[in-house]
Design a protein around this motif. Structure first.
Motif, short mmCIF file in Angstrom:
data_model
loop_
_atom_site.label_atom_id
_atom_site.label_comp_id
_atom_site.label_asym_id
_atom_site.label_seq_id
_atom_site.Cartn_x
_atom_site.Cartn_y
_atom_site.Cartn_z
N GLU A 111 -11.79 7.99 35.16
CA GLU A 111 -13.08 7.34 34.95
C GLU A 111 -13.58 7.52 33.51
O GLU A 111 -13.98 6.56 32.86
CB GLU A 111 -14.07 7.98 35.94
CG GLU A 111 -15.39 7.29 36.10
CD GLU A 111 -15.32 6.09 37.03
OE1 GLU A 111 -14.49 6.10 37.97
OE2 GLU A 111 -16.09 5.15 36.81
N VAL A 112 -13.52 8.75 33.04
CA VAL A 112 -14.05 9.03 31.71
C VAL A 112 -13.14 8.41 30.63
O VAL A 112 -13.64 7.91 29.61
CB VAL A 112 -14.28 10.56 31.50
CG1 VAL A 112 -12.99 11.32 31.28
CG2 VAL A 112 -15.22 10.80 30.33
N ALA A 113 -11.83 8.38 30.89
CA ALA A 113 -10.91 7.74 29.94
C ALA A 113 -11.21 6.24 29.82
O ALA A 113 -11.23 5.68 28.73
CB ALA A 113 -9.45 7.95 30.37
N MET A 114 -11.49 5.62 30.96
CA MET A 114 -11.85 4.20 30.98
C MET A 114 -13.15 3.96 30.22
O MET A 114 -13.29 3.03 29.44
CB MET A 114 -12.07 3.71 32.43
CG MET A 114 -10.85 3.71 33.32
SD MET A 114 -9.60 2.57 32.76
CE MET A 114 -10.57 1.08 32.65
N LYS A 115 -14.11 4.85 30.50
CA LYS A 115 -15.44 4.72 29.89
C LYS A 115 -15.37 4.81 28.37
O LYS A 115 -16.12 4.15 27.65
CB LYS A 115 -16.36 5.82 30.44
CG LYS A 115 -17.81 5.39 30.64
CD LYS A 115 -18.64 6.44 31.37
CE LYS A 115 -18.75 7.72 30.56
NZ LYS A 115 -19.22 8.88 31.36
N LYS A 116 -14.43 5.65 27.90
CA LYS A 116 -14.24 5.81 26.46
C LYS A 116 -13.45 4.65 25.85
O LYS A 116 -13.22 4.61 24.65
CB LYS A 116 -13.52 7.13 26.18
CG LYS A 116 -14.27 8.37 26.64
CD LYS A 116 -15.39 8.80 25.70
CE LYS A 116 -14.81 9.45 24.46
NZ LYS A 116 -15.89 10.05 23.63
N GLY A 117 -12.93 3.77 26.72
CA GLY A 117 -12.18 2.61 26.22
C GLY A 117 -10.72 2.89 25.94
O GLY A 117 -10.05 2.12 25.26
N PHE A 118 -10.19 4.01 26.46
CA PHE A 118 -8.78 4.34 26.24
C PHE A 118 -7.92 3.63 27.27
O PHE A 118 -8.34 3.42 28.42
CB PHE A 118 -8.54 5.85 26.38
CG PHE A 118 -9.40 6.71 25.50
CD1 PHE A 118 -9.82 6.24 24.24
CD2 PHE A 118 -9.79 7.98 25.90
CE1 PHE A 118 -10.61 7.04 23.43
CE2 PHE A 118 -10.59 8.78 25.08
CZ PHE A 118 -11.00 8.30 23.84
N ASP A 119 -6.68 3.31 26.86
CA ASP A 119 -5.69 2.83 27.84
C ASP A 119 -5.32 4.00 28.75
O ASP A 119 -5.19 5.13 28.29
CB ASP A 119 -4.39 2.38 27.12
CG ASP A 119 -4.53 0.99 26.52
OD1 ASP A 119 -5.47 0.27 26.88
OD2 ASP A 119 -3.68 0.64 25.68
N VAL A 226 -11.27 16.69 31.82
CA VAL A 226 -12.35 15.69 31.82
C VAL A 226 -13.20 15.83 30.54
O VAL A 226 -13.43 14.85 29.83
CB VAL A 226 -13.24 15.81 33.08
CG1 VAL A 226 -14.39 14.81 33.04
CG2 VAL A 226 -12.39 15.61 34.33
N SER A 227 -13.61 17.07 30.22
CA SER A 227 -14.47 17.25 29.05
C SER A 227 -13.68 17.08 27.76
O SER A 227 -14.23 16.66 26.74
CB SER A 227 -15.17 18.61 29.09
OG SER A 227 -14.21 19.63 29.10
N ILE A 228 -12.37 17.37 27.80
CA ILE A 228 -11.54 17.14 26.61
C ILE A 228 -11.50 15.64 26.29
O ILE A 228 -11.71 15.23 25.14
CB ILE A 228 -10.10 17.71 26.81
CG1 ILE A 228 -10.17 19.23 26.88
CG2 ILE A 228 -9.17 17.25 25.69
CD1 ILE A 228 -8.88 19.88 27.32
N ILE A 229 -11.29 14.84 27.33
CA ILE A 229 -11.25 13.37 27.12
C ILE A 229 -12.62 12.88 26.68
O ILE A 229 -12.75 12.08 25.75
CB ILE A 229 -10.79 12.66 28.42
CG1 ILE A 229 -9.36 13.08 28.78
CG2 ILE A 229 -10.87 11.14 28.25
CD1 ILE A 229 -8.87 12.59 30.15
N GLU A 230 -13.64 13.40 27.32
CA GLU A 230 -15.02 13.02 27.00
C GLU A 230 -15.34 13.23 25.53
O GLU A 230 -16.03 12.44 24.90
CB GLU A 230 -15.98 13.86 27.88
CG GLU A 230 -17.45 13.58 27.66
CD GLU A 230 -17.97 12.58 28.69
OE1 GLU A 230 -18.04 12.98 29.86
OE2 GLU A 230 -18.29 11.45 28.30
N ASN A 231 -14.80 14.33 24.96
CA ASN A 231 -15.13 14.70 23.59
C ASN A 231 -14.20 14.12 22.53
O ASN A 231 -14.37 14.38 21.34
CB ASN A 231 -15.17 16.23 23.46
CG ASN A 231 -16.36 16.81 24.21
OD1 ASN A 231 -17.47 16.26 24.13
ND2 ASN A 231 -16.15 17.85 24.98
N TYR A 232 -13.20 13.36 22.95
CA TYR A 232 -12.32 12.73 21.96
C TYR A 232 -13.07 11.61 21.24
O TYR A 232 -13.85 10.92 21.84
CB TYR A 232 -11.07 12.16 22.63
CG TYR A 232 -9.89 13.09 22.63
CD1 TYR A 232 -9.51 13.79 21.48
CD2 TYR A 232 -9.14 13.30 23.80
CE1 TYR A 232 -8.42 14.64 21.48
CE2 TYR A 232 -8.04 14.15 23.80
CZ TYR A 232 -7.68 14.82 22.64
OH TYR A 232 -6.61 15.65 22.64
#
Ligand SMILES: [Mg+2]
Length: 232
Positions: A111-119, A226-232
């Motif tokens: 979910e968070v990866a999608m939200k950040k716009g990552f593939d 989750v937080s690692i992806i969130e903070n990228y």
């Protein structure tokens, strides 16, 4: 960051491959017992699996390697066997689910990866037909996510731990390794991605025991990614 690659078994799905694989082999071999003696079938399937794992020919998909090594040497009729394989994956493979589910954090990480716009990529070892991968994705309740690529034996030319497996995905999606993160539970097969410069996260919830342990950029429970992806 451009993309997050996720392994499936033991990473997003709480499936222990050492518990699952023997049950799968038993069910498949018994299902096809009228075509081949089950013990012989298992030996033969493992032989073809090894051939796929060792395939380094970029011209051949893993499925092509499977077809060549499984059928031709035994003089087996593809037309007789193959539809039965397909039927097995449709009707019987789902029955192998003894109550598997998502590893905590699986849904949030995607979910968070999608939200950040990552593939998002499902980077499961491509030894299985698409149907068997989609079914396990349903078990993990992640089948609704719009993955940019789902690695299956029909279209991939290499297997983990060959770094070329990850190279093929990077090429197909036009990604830079240093802008990609691989999340997996196998200290060899998943962390080998680091050899290409891909960032790595070792998910410890269902970690695979290995003598060889490659370095990881991050280590933790899947929930921690989750937080690692969130903070990228
Ligand atoms: Mg795994």
């Amino acid at each position: 960051m451009q993309a997050i690659f996720f392994d499936l078994d033991g990473t997003l799905l709480d499936l222990d491959i050492n518990e699952f694989f023997p049950r799968y082999l038993k069910k498949l071999s018994q299902n096809l017992a009228d075509l081949m003696e089950p013990e012989k079938f298992v030996d033969h399937l493992l032989f073809s699996t090894k051939a796929m794992l060792e395939n380094t020919n970029p011209e051949k998909t893993n499925k092509e390697v499977f077809m060549e090594t499984f059928f031709a040497p035994e003089g087996l009729e593809v037309e007789e066997f193959y539809p039965r394989f397909e039927k097995f994956y449709q009707n019987d493979f789902p029955l192998l689910n003894t109550g598997y589910g998502p590893v905590p954090g699986a849904h949030e990480a995607l979910e968070v990866a999608m939200k950040k716009g990552f593939d998002i990529v499902l980077a499961t070892n491509p030894l299985f037909p698409r149907e068997a991968v989609l079914e396990r994705m349903r078990w993990a309740k992640i089948d609704d996510f719009p993955f940019a690529l789902i690695s299956t034996y029909e279209h991939m030319h290499f297997c983990k731990p060959n770094p070329q497996y990850f190279g093929e995905i990077l090429n197909r999606l036009d990604l830079s390794p240093e802008k990609t993160l691989m999340v997996g539970n196998d200290p060899l097969e998943d962390l080998i991605a680091g050899k290409l410069g891909i960032k790595t996260f070792l998910a410890e919830d269902y970690i695979v025991e290995r003598k060889e342990q490659l370095p990881a950029d991050y280590t933790g429970k899947l929930q921690d990614v989750v937080s690692i992806i969130e903070n990228y």
